[in-house]
Design an enzyme around this catalytic site. Sequence first.
Site, short mmCIF file in Angstrom:
data_model
loop_
_atom_site.label_atom_id
_atom_site.label_comp_id
_atom_site.label_asym_id
_atom_site.label_seq_id
_atom_site.Cartn_x
_atom_site.Cartn_y
_atom_site.Cartn_z
N SER A 10 37.92 36.96 26.37
CA SER A 10 37.60 38.60 26.52
C SER A 10 38.85 39.42 26.66
O SER A 10 38.94 40.65 26.26
CB SER A 10 36.12 38.86 27.53
OG SER A 10 36.90 38.57 28.73
N HIS A 235 37.95 44.67 32.72
CA HIS A 235 38.42 44.31 31.50
C HIS A 235 39.26 45.31 30.95
O HIS A 235 39.39 46.49 31.28
CB HIS A 235 37.44 43.89 30.30
CG HIS A 235 36.75 42.56 30.65
ND1 HIS A 235 35.92 42.36 31.70
CD2 HIS A 235 36.89 41.24 29.80
CE1 HIS A 235 35.55 41.01 31.45
NE2 HIS A 235 36.14 40.64 30.53
#
Length: 259
Positions: A10, A235
């Site tokens: 990711s 993230h």
Amino acid sequence: MTRYVALGSSMAAGPGIAPRVSDSPRAAGRSARNYAHLVATARGYDLVDVTYSGATTAHILTDSQRGAPPQIDALDGSEALVTITIGGNDVGYVPLLFAAGLPRAARAIPLLGGRLRGLLNPAERYLALDAVGAALVEVGRTVRQRSPRATVLFVDYLTLLPTAGVAARPLSDRDVSLGRHVAGELERLTAEAAATTGCGVVRAGAASREHHAWSSDPWTTRFGWPVPRRPAPLHPNAAGMRAVADLVLDELSNFSTHC
């Protein structure tokens, strides 16, 4: 056109950074503005992006992920560039930080509590780190064998956590210290794997020390609950993906200059 294959988890896929790649699995979280797409656009490359959220080194080398074949299958030997961002899920890096952000009472919940305590147990993280170094070397070696004419670049993770002495609420200082250690070891092991296997390394972690999630100019998001159409918690954000793309482009320029 020059073929470019992007491998990784990711941190390379870019979940929540709009727009999503329209023909990609939703579970992959693959953004059309992740660093691979930005590099491909800048260079005019033909991109094959098989990055997938939740991927481990095994998902690159041997294991199917939600029906998707091992990522290594995307390599056919014709590619000129391969980028790799992997290893964090092997050692539970982001899951560790998520566990640290949950209320402490969650650690007493049957089944879930055991998982959370395991993620926050330094001994278990150290064991995972001991194993991931060899796995990263195997990834680099296998990619070099499959793509002998390609420039192969390991791209390490953007810095998520602040330096010692800076709070990262709601994470405790103890858990942040463990997360910082895991991140540092991942950087070191990634660089060592690159050197061992004749690959390059893009040091996104070092370049983003002042752009951690709690900074005034973050390249990543903080702990929190996922929000639709927003970058995933802990993230890269859009600025972070742009920064990593620029680092990759700089590395490619340096490589061309010295060849």
